[in-house]
Write a protein that holds these residues in place. Structure first.
Motif, PDB file in Angstrom:
ATOM      1  N   TYR A  92      39.328  33.360  37.104  1.00  0.00           N
ATOM      2  CA  TYR A  92      38.123  34.170  36.941  1.00  0.00           C
ATOM      3  C   TYR A  92      37.473  33.856  35.599  1.00  0.00           C
ATOM      4  O   TYR A  92      38.164  33.656  34.592  1.00  0.00           O
ATOM      5  CB  TYR A  92      38.457  35.659  37.014  1.00  0.00           C
ATOM      6  CG  TYR A  92      38.835  36.127  38.402  1.00  0.00           C
ATOM      7  CD1 TYR A  92      37.908  36.738  39.225  1.00  0.00           C
ATOM      8  CD2 TYR A  92      40.131  35.957  38.878  1.00  0.00           C
ATOM      9  CE1 TYR A  92      38.252  37.176  40.504  1.00  0.00           C
ATOM     10  CE2 TYR A  92      40.495  36.381  40.155  1.00  0.00           C
ATOM     11  CZ  TYR A  92      39.546  36.992  40.961  1.00  0.00           C
ATOM     12  OH  TYR A  92      39.892  37.412  42.223  1.00  0.00           O
ATOM     13  N   ASN A  93      36.148  33.861  35.584  1.00  0.00           N
ATOM     14  CA  ASN A  93      35.415  33.493  34.376  1.00  0.00           C
ATOM     15  C   ASN A  93      34.127  34.304  34.283  1.00  0.00           C
ATOM     16  O   ASN A  93      33.497  34.602  35.298  1.00  0.00           O
ATOM     17  CB  ASN A  93      35.089  31.987  34.405  1.00  0.00           C
ATOM     18  CG  ASN A  93      34.061  31.571  33.365  1.00  0.00           C
ATOM     19  OD1 ASN A  93      32.899  31.332  33.696  1.00  0.00           O
ATOM     20  ND2 ASN A  93      34.466  31.490  32.124  1.00  0.00           N
ATOM     21  N   PHE A  94      33.757  34.669  33.054  1.00  0.00           N
ATOM     22  CA  PHE A  94      32.428  35.233  32.814  1.00  0.00           C
ATOM     23  C   PHE A  94      31.642  34.202  32.023  1.00  0.00           C
ATOM     24  O   PHE A  94      32.086  33.741  30.973  1.00  0.00           O
ATOM     25  CB  PHE A  94      32.499  36.553  32.056  1.00  0.00           C
ATOM     26  CG  PHE A  94      31.146  37.173  31.850  1.00  0.00           C
ATOM     27  CD1 PHE A  94      30.464  37.739  32.917  1.00  0.00           C
ATOM     28  CD2 PHE A  94      30.538  37.162  30.611  1.00  0.00           C
ATOM     29  CE1 PHE A  94      29.204  38.282  32.743  1.00  0.00           C
ATOM     30  CE2 PHE A  94      29.287  37.700  30.434  1.00  0.00           C
ATOM     31  CZ  PHE A  94      28.611  38.266  31.502  1.00  0.00           C
ATOM     32  N   TRP A  95      30.461  33.843  32.514  1.00  0.00           N
ATOM     33  CA  TRP A  95      29.720  32.690  31.992  1.00  0.00           C
ATOM     34  C   TRP A  95      28.290  33.079  31.652  1.00  0.00           C
ATOM     35  O   TRP A  95      27.609  33.748  32.426  1.00  0.00           O
ATOM     36  CB  TRP A  95      29.709  31.587  33.036  1.00  0.00           C
ATOM     37  CG  TRP A  95      29.000  30.328  32.621  1.00  0.00           C
ATOM     38  CD1 TRP A  95      27.721  29.957  32.929  1.00  0.00           C
ATOM     39  CD2 TRP A  95      29.540  29.276  31.813  1.00  0.00           C
ATOM     40  NE1 TRP A  95      27.431  28.733  32.375  1.00  0.00           N
ATOM     41  CE2 TRP A  95      28.530  28.289  31.680  1.00  0.00           C
ATOM     42  CE3 TRP A  95      30.768  29.068  31.194  1.00  0.00           C
ATOM     43  CZ2 TRP A  95      28.716  27.111  30.950  1.00  0.00           C
ATOM     44  CZ3 TRP A  95      30.962  27.894  30.475  1.00  0.00           C
ATOM     45  CH2 TRP A  95      29.945  26.935  30.364  1.00  0.00           C
ATOM     46  N   GLN A  96      27.851  32.650  30.470  1.00  0.00           N
ATOM     47  CA  GLN A  96      26.456  32.818  30.061  1.00  0.00           C
ATOM     48  C   GLN A  96      25.894  31.464  29.642  1.00  0.00           C
ATOM     49  O   GLN A  96      26.585  30.646  29.023  1.00  0.00           O
ATOM     50  CB  GLN A  96      26.345  33.793  28.889  1.00  0.00           C
ATOM     51  CG  GLN A  96      26.722  35.224  29.225  1.00  0.00           C
ATOM     52  CD  GLN A  96      26.754  36.113  28.001  1.00  0.00           C
ATOM     53  OE1 GLN A  96      27.579  35.922  27.108  1.00  0.00           O
ATOM     54  NE2 GLN A  96      25.850  37.084  27.934  1.00  0.00           N
ATOM     55  N   GLY A 103      24.581  36.817  32.212  1.00  0.00           N
ATOM     56  CA  GLY A 103      25.830  36.213  32.616  1.00  0.00           C
ATOM     57  C   GLY A 103      26.182  36.331  34.087  1.00  0.00           C
ATOM     58  O   GLY A 103      25.614  37.127  34.836  1.00  0.00           O
ATOM     59  N   TRP A 105      29.609  36.662  36.597  1.00  0.00           N
ATOM     60  CA  TRP A 105      31.041  36.850  36.812  1.00  0.00           C
ATOM     61  C   TRP A 105      31.386  36.031  38.050  1.00  0.00           C
ATOM     62  O   TRP A 105      30.778  36.196  39.113  1.00  0.00           O
ATOM     63  CB  TRP A 105      31.346  38.328  37.019  1.00  0.00           C
ATOM     64  CG  TRP A 105      32.807  38.640  37.093  1.00  0.00           C
ATOM     65  CD1 TRP A 105      33.805  38.127  36.315  1.00  0.00           C
ATOM     66  CD2 TRP A 105      33.435  39.560  37.989  1.00  0.00           C
ATOM     67  NE1 TRP A 105      35.022  38.662  36.663  1.00  0.00           N
ATOM     68  CE2 TRP A 105      34.826  39.545  37.692  1.00  0.00           C
ATOM     69  CE3 TRP A 105      32.975  40.387  39.007  1.00  0.00           C
ATOM     70  CZ2 TRP A 105      35.745  40.330  38.388  1.00  0.00           C
ATOM     71  CZ3 TRP A 105      33.890  41.177  39.694  1.00  0.00           C
ATOM     72  CH2 TRP A 105      35.258  41.146  39.387  1.00  0.00           C
ATOM     73  N   ARG A 106      32.364  35.134  37.924  1.00  0.00           N
ATOM     74  CA  ARG A 106      32.583  34.141  38.972  1.00  0.00           C
ATOM     75  C   ARG A 106      34.063  33.753  39.037  1.00  0.00           C
ATOM     76  O   ARG A 106      34.854  34.124  38.169  1.00  0.00           O
ATOM     77  CB  ARG A 106      31.722  32.911  38.699  1.00  0.00           C
ATOM     78  CG  ARG A 106      31.997  32.261  37.349  1.00  0.00           C
ATOM     79  CD  ARG A 106      31.002  31.170  36.999  1.00  0.00           C
ATOM     80  NE  ARG A 106      31.478  30.385  35.870  1.00  0.00           N
ATOM     81  CZ  ARG A 106      30.927  29.263  35.433  1.00  0.00           C
ATOM     82  NH1 ARG A 106      29.842  28.776  36.040  1.00  0.00           N
ATOM     83  NH2 ARG A 106      31.430  28.609  34.419  1.00  0.00           N
ATOM     84  N   THR A 122      30.079  32.754  42.783  1.00  0.00           N
ATOM     85  CA  THR A 122      29.527  33.848  41.994  1.00  0.00           C
ATOM     86  C   THR A 122      29.886  35.183  42.624  1.00  0.00           C
ATOM     87  O   THR A 122      29.634  35.419  43.804  1.00  0.00           O
ATOM     88  CB  THR A 122      27.999  33.723  41.877  1.00  0.00           C
ATOM     89  OG1 THR A 122      27.675  32.510  41.181  1.00  0.00           O
ATOM     90  CG2 THR A 122      27.411  34.902  41.113  1.00  0.00           C
ATOM     91  N   TYR A 139      27.892  42.859  30.327  1.00  0.00           N
ATOM     92  CA  TYR A 139      29.224  42.865  30.927  1.00  0.00           C
ATOM     93  C   TYR A 139      30.277  43.138  29.858  1.00  0.00           C
ATOM     94  O   TYR A 139      30.296  42.515  28.798  1.00  0.00           O
ATOM     95  CB  TYR A 139      29.491  41.510  31.576  1.00  0.00           C
ATOM     96  CG  TYR A 139      30.854  41.346  32.208  1.00  0.00           C
ATOM     97  CD1 TYR A 139      31.126  41.886  33.449  1.00  0.00           C
ATOM     98  CD2 TYR A 139      31.853  40.627  31.557  1.00  0.00           C
ATOM     99  CE1 TYR A 139      32.377  41.712  34.046  1.00  0.00           C
ATOM    100  CE2 TYR A 139      33.098  40.441  32.137  1.00  0.00           C
ATOM    101  CZ  TYR A 139      33.356  40.999  33.387  1.00  0.00           C
ATOM    102  OH  TYR A 139      34.588  40.821  33.959  1.00  0.00           O
ATOM    103  N   SER A 142      36.645  43.740  33.184  1.00  0.00           N
ATOM    104  CA  SER A 142      37.061  44.194  34.507  1.00  0.00           C
ATOM    105  C   SER A 142      38.554  44.471  34.510  1.00  0.00           C
ATOM    106  O   SER A 142      39.319  43.858  33.763  1.00  0.00           O
ATOM    107  CB  SER A 142      36.732  43.143  35.569  1.00  0.00           C
ATOM    108  OG  SER A 142      37.481  41.957  35.345  1.00  0.00           O
TER     109      SER A 142
END
Length: 698
Positions: A92-96, A103, A105-106, A122, A139, A142
């Motif tokens: 799991y990754n949060f990307w901007q 961002g 969440w993916r 995504t 964000y 989680s």
């Protein structure tokens, strides 16, 4: 009991007469209390006028536009290695980036991630959600339900504040759960007890928060019932700091507990039985629960523990059996070796250590009832980091880096790491060097620091230098890869310095505790000793030396400016504490009395009066022109600190620059665009004040 400020009125409540009178005097003598009205019209008018004035100066610097472009390119680069959390077979990754400003969440399968795949699934688009709901969502993390991890509690903040909403999300349907668990905006804490039960600490209404603004009441909330019907299981005194719900997965089910902070450093770790009864782990007040593995609680000790006829030292990591009958040593620190943290899976523990500020990582497994460790063979001489640990398998992704070498990512299944990818180099490190030195502080203690610069810069004589410091809360400042500092500053011919002053955790709890409360002047002496050492070594001069720090580091900057204005040419003061006689009355300030001391305590107040930058600003002193930066939405350190100090400088006729992001939280930025702007303003400021002239092509 502390004094309380209710609107503009002050009520003295059951405290010593001298203390009460001194606080009344502070308020009577402070003409700028109106700047503490976070979103007051008068206060924001002043903020906007200072922003306009200061931005006109900073953005006009010849390097600003290039620095902004460089910071944006680094922060939004598609070449960055996504940092992930491993669970349930997925990464799991949060990307901007420049397109996903708020961002994404993916996730992708763990196998695909390790093979370097680029196609992500995504789960939630924060930019689309913000537009759809008309909210500036940021964000904030989680918590996903074991063992499948498909039901998650998402924390979303408006504008980056600590106060946030919590909403239940279903990964399979990629939607918020209709009628699911949801909490309104507050400084909440939640923990799963099972698919249909939560432990909740939040703002339940009048009297449910501590004086620091954190939850003091813990309840069990059953799915399908209103929050108002949740069953209370614990309550802590209002004068304590917090009560955070916690839970741990023992491989079969969740078990609950409560992290009760009497002060910022004195804790009770409470367990919750199936019947709702609360019991306390038999630990000293200064101890932290790091996790649960193979039937044991994993504990970091900040003071000694006597248990079962054995004495476990400060700085040790121990295992305490779930029945609380047995304890054993896992690892312990020395004068030079400090345990930085531990992560747990179902059956093992991975420990990060510093050996004289160089990283080590050790995996511990239980064999025949004893925890035994073996080093993970990562490169030496730099910083190692544990990025994620799969809670089921114990698979680890770790990194190695140093100030001029970007992160290399390693997969660790046992002891031998397998390199999986490397972060890109964001600046040209050719010809750059990293040097470590020591300065001698006021009590004779040797204080290490790290210098990053081009070798030719150091050889050619004194150069513009930015010295960074923090010095508090046992937070270690490590010589990591600094992409923006390297690109925006060092590549242009500047020198960047990381300091390891007391108050941090680089040498364990004792290094931190050496500078608590009234002993805190040692921290400031350490920092100033490094400044003088840099000058004595010919690395820089007083006319070329700038200092930088944020939050507690912002206090360090304010103290350094008021105590040694002769030593510095530029001072970057970020999201700072500056009024140390009222800090405990503002937002989360009351929770930090264990670090700084109590202004209402007649024994502790004199030291705070002596060092508080706001009260010690002198009208006739010759100060460098500082740059204050903060955020309106920072609900941890009140923006009134920076506002009042800057306004007092204005009254006294001292020059200063000031920028307040109208949103952004404690990081002074709510998204990558804002973060890039703050960095460009920061380094343009130092370039102007310190005389950095390396603007080729600009």
């Amino acid at each position: 009991m502390k004094n309380l400020l209710l609107g503009a009125a002050f009520a003295a409540l059951s405290i010593g007469a001298a203390s009460a009178q001194s606080d009344v005097d502070v308020m009577k003598n402070d003409p700028y209390l109106w700047l503490e009205e976070v979103e007051g019209e008068r206060a924001l008018d002043w903020v906007r006028s200072q922003n306009e004035r200061s931005l006109a100066v900073l953005e006009a610097h010849p390097a600003y536009d290039a620095m902004l472009a460089e910071a944006n390119a680094i922060l939004t680069s598609d070449d960055r290695v996504p940092s992930v959390a491993l669970r349930g077979g997925y990464a799991y990754n949060f990307w901007q980036d420049k397109d996903a400003v708020r961002g994404l969440w993916r996730r992708m399968s763990q196998e695909d991630y390790l093979e370097g795949a680029q196609e992500w699934e995504t789960l939630l688009d924060l930019d689309a959600l913000a537009e759809e709901e008309g909210e500036n969502w940021v964000y904030a993390g989680s918590q996903c339900l074991a063992p499948d991890y498909t039901r998650c509690l998402l924390t979303l903040s408006r504008g980056g504040s600590d106060a946030a909403v919590v909403r239940e999300y279903d990964i399979e349907s990629k939607s918020f759960v209709e009628g699911g668990f949801e909490l309104p905006e507050a400084k909440s804490s939640v923990a799963w007890l099972g698919q249909d039960r939560l432990l909740v600490g939040t703002d339940f209404g009048e009297g449910s928060l501590t004086a620091s603004g954190y939850p003091r009441i813990t309840k069990v909330w059953q799915r399908g019932t209103p929050l108002s019907e949740a069953k209370q299981v614990n309550e802590v005194p209002a004068e304590d700091i917090w009560a955070y719900p916690i839970s741990y997965w023992d491989g079969e089910r969740y078990k609950g507990g409560i992290f009760h902070g009497e002060t910022f450093y004195d804790y009770n770790w409470l367990l919750l039985s199936d019947e709702g009864e609360v019991s306390r782990l038999p630990l000293p007040k200064k101890a932290s629960l790091s996790g649960f593995a193979d039937g044991d609680f994993i504990i970091e000790l900040k003071e000694p523990l006597e248990f079962g006829g054995e004495t476990y030292k400060t700085g040790a990591l121990i295992a305490l059996s779930e029945d609380m009958e047995k304890a054993q040593l896992i690892a312990e620190g020395t004068d030079k070796i400090a345990i930085q943290g531990a992560a747990t899976s179902k059956s093992d523990v991975v420990v990060s250590m510093l050996d004289d500020i160089e990283g080590r990582m050790v995996r511990f497994e239980k064999r025949r009832g004893k925890w035994r460790g073996r080093d993970i063979r990562l490169p030496e001489g730099g910083v190692v980091g544990l990025r994620t640990m799969d809670p089921e398998t114990g698979t680890v992704i770790a990194t190695y880096e140093n100030p001029i070498q970007p992160d290399t990512f390693y997969l660790v299944k046992d002891r031998k790491p397998e390199e999986i990818r490397q972060s890109p180099a964001f600046f040209d490190a050719d010809g750059m060097v990293v040097k470590r030195y020591e300065a001698t502080s006021s009590d004779g203690t040797k204080i290490p620091y790290t210098v990053i610069a081009k070798e030719e810069t150091l050889k050619s004589g004194p150069a513009p230098t930015v010295q960074y410091g923090y010095g508090g809360f046992e937070i270690s400042i490590l010589p990591t890869y600094g992409a923006t500092a390297g690109k925006l500053w060092v590549e242009r011919g500047g020198v960047y310095v990381n300091t390891n002053i007391r108050g941090g955790g680089e040498y364990g709890p004792a290094w931190h505790q050496a500078g608590l409360k009234g002993k805190r002047q040692l921290i400031y002496d350490d920092f100033q000793a490094i400044s003088e050492d840099l000058i004595e070594r010919g690395i820089t001069t007083k006319e070329q030396l700038g200092i930088l720090g944020g939050s507690n580091g912002g206090l360090l900057m304010g103290v350094s400016m008021t105590q040694r204005p002769d030593l510095y040419k530029g001072i970057g003061i970020g999201v700072p504490l500056l009024d140390m006689l009222r800090y405990d009355k503002l937002l989360a300030g009351a929770s930090w009395v264990g670090e700084y001391g109590d202004p209402d305590n007649p024994e502790e107040r004199p030291f705070l009066e002596k060092i508080s930058p706001y009260q010690n600003l002198a009208e006739d002193a010759d100060y460098p022109r500082p740059f204050f930066f903060t955020s309106t939405k920072d609900d941890r350190v009140h923006p009134g600190h920076a506002r009042k100090m800057a306004r007092l400088m204005e009254e006294y006729g001292h020059e200063f620059l000031y920028y307040e992001n109208i949103e952004g939280g404690h990081g002074a930025a709510a998204n990558l665009d804002q973060a890039a702007r703050r960095l460009a303003l920061q380094y343009a400021y130092f370039a102007g004040e310190l005389g950095l002239i390396g603007y080729e092509g600009e």
